[in-house]
Scaffold this motif. Sequence first.
Motif, PDB file in Angstrom:
ATOM      1  N   VAL A 164      28.334  36.464 105.887  1.00 26.59           N
ATOM      2  CA  VAL A 164      27.087  36.986 105.148  1.00 26.59           C
ATOM      3  C   VAL A 164      25.848  36.617 105.994  1.00 26.59           C
ATOM      4  N   TRP A 165      25.682  35.729 106.307  1.00 25.46           N
ATOM      5  CA  TRP A 165      24.480  35.043 107.304  1.00 25.46           C
ATOM      6  C   TRP A 165      24.492  35.667 108.446  1.00 25.46           C
ATOM      7  N   SER A 166      25.533  36.026 109.383  1.00 27.18           N
ATOM      8  CA  SER A 166      25.361  36.634 110.240  1.00 27.18           C
ATOM      9  C   SER A 166      25.580  38.191 110.066  1.00 27.18           C
ATOM     10  N   ASN A 167      25.256  38.759 108.919  1.00 29.32           N
ATOM     11  CA  ASN A 167      25.402  40.150 108.644  1.00 29.32           C
ATOM     12  C   ASN A 167      26.621  40.966 109.172  1.00 29.32           C
ATOM     13  N   ASP A 168      27.844  40.370 109.360  1.00 30.35           N
ATOM     14  CA  ASP A 168      28.966  40.779 109.578  1.00 30.35           C
ATOM     15  C   ASP A 168      29.331  40.764 111.289  1.00 30.35           C
ATOM     16  N   ARG A 169      28.364  39.967 111.777  1.00 33.33           N
ATOM     17  CA  ARG A 169      28.865  39.706 113.449  1.00 33.33           C
ATOM     18  C   ARG A 169      29.984  38.867 113.231  1.00 33.33           C
ATOM     19  N   TYR A 170      29.952  37.885 112.645  1.00 32.69           N
ATOM     20  CA  TYR A 170      31.401  37.287 112.334  1.00 32.69           C
ATOM     21  C   TYR A 170      32.039  37.797 111.028  1.00 32.69           C
ATOM     22  N   GLU A 171      33.427  37.533 110.990  1.00 34.05           N
ATOM     23  CA  GLU A 171      34.020  38.064 109.841  1.00 34.05           C
ATOM     24  C   GLU A 171      35.140  36.955 109.483  1.00 34.05           C
ATOM     25  N   SER A 172      35.032  36.777 108.364  1.00 37.16           N
ATOM     26  CA  SER A 172      35.901  35.678 107.725  1.00 37.16           C
ATOM     27  C   SER A 172      37.459  36.358 107.564  1.00 37.16           C
ATOM     28  N   ALA A 173      38.458  35.521 108.229  1.00 34.90           N
ATOM     29  CA  ALA A 173      39.807  36.120 108.451  1.00 34.90           C
ATOM     30  C   ALA A 173      40.665  35.915 107.063  1.00 34.90           C
ATOM     31  N   GLU A 174      41.376  36.772 106.798  1.00 27.55           N
ATOM     32  CA  GLU A 174      42.214  36.572 105.398  1.00 27.55           C
ATOM     33  C   GLU A 174      43.455  35.969 106.029  1.00 27.55           C
ATOM     34  N   HIS A 175      43.986  35.222 105.000  1.00 28.14           N
ATOM     35  CA  HIS A 175      45.022  34.195 105.663  1.00 28.14           C
ATOM     36  C   HIS A 175      45.724  33.842 104.324  1.00 28.14           C
ATOM     37  N   ARG A 176      47.118  33.316 104.261  1.00 26.06           N
ATOM     38  CA  ARG A 176      48.061  32.754 103.388  1.00 26.06           C
ATOM     39  C   ARG A 176      48.770  31.973 104.186  1.00 26.06           C
ATOM     40  N   VAL A 177      49.654  31.059 102.987  1.00 29.62           N
ATOM     41  CA  VAL A 177      50.731  30.140 103.501  1.00 29.62           C
ATOM     42  C   VAL A 177      51.993  30.168 103.011  1.00 29.62           C
ATOM     43  N   ALA A 178      52.943  30.501 103.826  1.00 33.79           N
ATOM     44  CA  ALA A 178      54.209  30.908 103.390  1.00 33.79           C
ATOM     45  C   ALA A 178      55.124  29.576 102.994  1.00 33.79           C
ATOM     46  N   VAL A 179      55.837  29.427 102.036  1.00 33.50           N
ATOM     47  CA  VAL A 179      56.601  28.329 101.869  1.00 33.50           C
ATOM     48  C   VAL A 179      58.035  28.307 102.586  1.00 33.50           C
ATOM     49  N   ASN A 180      58.658  27.403 102.638  1.00 37.27           N
ATOM     50  CA  ASN A 180      59.967  26.742 103.554  1.00 37.27           C
ATOM     51  C   ASN A 180      60.860  26.328 102.642  1.00 37.27           C
ATOM     52  N   VAL A 181      62.117  26.702 102.771  1.00 30.45           N
ATOM     53  CA  VAL A 181      63.234  26.230 101.895  1.00 30.45           C
ATOM     54  C   VAL A 181      63.617  25.053 102.071  1.00 30.45           C
ATOM     55  N   GLU A 182      63.549  24.631 103.372  1.00 31.83           N
ATOM     56  CA  GLU A 182      64.055  23.197 103.798  1.00 31.83           C
ATOM     57  C   GLU A 182      62.717  22.066 103.508  1.00 31.83           C
ATOM     58  N   LYS A 183      61.845  22.368 104.271  1.00 28.97           N
ATOM     59  CA  LYS A 183      60.942  21.176 104.753  1.00 28.97           C
ATOM     60  C   LYS A 183      59.594  21.483 103.798  1.00 28.97           C
ATOM     61  N   GLU A 184      59.152  20.258 103.706  1.00 25.95           N
ATOM     62  CA  GLU A 184      57.776  20.167 103.024  1.00 25.95           C
ATOM     63  C   GLU A 184      56.799  20.289 104.156  1.00 25.95           C
ATOM     64  N   ARG A 185      55.676  20.679 103.685  1.00 28.70           N
ATOM     65  CA  ARG A 185      54.443  21.009 104.703  1.00 28.70           C
ATOM     66  C   ARG A 185      53.289  20.311 104.435  1.00 28.70           C
ATOM     67  N   PHE A 186      52.320  19.926 104.938  1.00 29.02           N
ATOM     68  CA  PHE A 186      51.206  19.142 104.798  1.00 29.02           C
ATOM     69  C   PHE A 186      50.148  19.902 105.532  1.00 29.02           C
ATOM     70  N   SER A 187      49.038  20.092 105.040  1.00 27.93           N
ATOM     71  CA  SER A 187      47.678  20.287 105.779  1.00 27.93           C
ATOM     72  C   SER A 187      46.607  19.844 105.311  1.00 27.93           C
ATOM     73  N   ILE A 188      45.440  19.732 105.989  1.00 30.28           N
ATOM     74  CA  ILE A 188      44.321  19.229 105.748  1.00 30.28           C
ATOM     75  C   ILE A 188      43.133  20.012 105.716  1.00 30.28           C
ATOM     76  N   PRO A 189      42.640  20.800 105.060  1.00 29.28           N
ATOM     77  CA  PRO A 189      41.539  21.717 105.287  1.00 29.28           C
ATOM     78  C   PRO A 189      40.102  20.810 105.011  1.00 29.28           C
ATOM     79  N   PHE A 190      39.158  20.937 105.614  1.00 26.76           N
ATOM     80  CA  PHE A 190      37.861  20.335 105.416  1.00 26.76           C
ATOM     81  C   PHE A 190      36.820  21.449 105.267  1.00 26.76           C
TER      82      PHE A 190
END
Length: 248
Positions: A164-190
Amino acid sequence: MGYYASEHTKNVRDWKEVFDLVPRQTPPPTTTAVADGDLVFDNKWPDDLPGFREAMEEYGEAVEELAFKLLELIARSLGLRPDRLHGFFKDDQTTFIRLNHYPPCPSPDLALGVGRHKDAGALTVLYQDDVGGLDVRRRSDGEWVRVRPVPHSFIINVGDIIQVWSNDRYESAEHRVAVNVEKERFSIPFFFNPAGHTMVEPLEEVVSDESPARYNPYNWGEFFSTRKNSNFKKLDVENVQITHFRKN
Ligand SMILES: O=C(O)CCC(=O)C(=O)O
Ligand SMILES: [Fe+2]
C-alpha cells in the motif's frame, strides 16, 4: 503471549502450534481494564527453559536491526530518504516474533500448516529449518512453488503495508505451508509491524496525477485486531484484506 493453533486469514484451523513474543516490551496499557479485543503486548516467559528469554531477546534485537536496514533499502528503491519509513516504527511498534511448530501430520492432503495468505504487516524476516514446506504463489501462472530451504539464510516477505505504501510498486506474495507426514518442522517469522495508530495509505511521494493513490487510508491497529479476533469458523468470506480498501 501463549500457544494457539489458528491462522486468522481464512478462518480455517491450521496444523501448527505457535509461541508469540514481542522483541521489545511496550509499557502496559494506561487503563487498568483491557477491553475484549484490545491488543496486549506482554511477554509470558516460561520459567522452566533456562536461556530461552536471553536467546530470544538477542535474536529479536539482531533481526530488528536487519529489518530497519531492509526498510531503508526499500525507501531508497522508491526514491525516498533512507529513513522515510522509520517514523512509523519508532513508538509502539506492533512487531512480534512467532515460533512455529508444525507437527507431523497423518493426513497431509487434508491439512495445511498455514492456509494461503499474505502477511498483513510491513515486512517479514523468516527463518525456516531444513524440512521445507513453504510454498509461494508464482504470479505468472498462479502455480505454488516450494521455497527451498537454504542454510543460514532468511526469507524476506514484503507485506501488505509495503504494497500500500508503495502504491503497488511492491506486491506482497501469497504463500502457504504444507505439512509433512514424517517430519516436524520449525520456522521463526519476525513480523515487522508499525505502531497501531498508523494510518496506512500510499505515500504522498509515490502518488501523482499520472499514478493516483490506489488505496483508501486504513487504521493498522484496527486491521490487525480484526484479523486476530476473527472467530475460528470456516466462513465463505475472506477476513479483512487490503483489497477492501482498494479504490474503484
Ligand atoms: O512457516 C513458514 O515458513 C511461514 C509461516 C507464515 O507464513 C506465517 O506465519 O505467516
Ligand atoms: Fe505468512
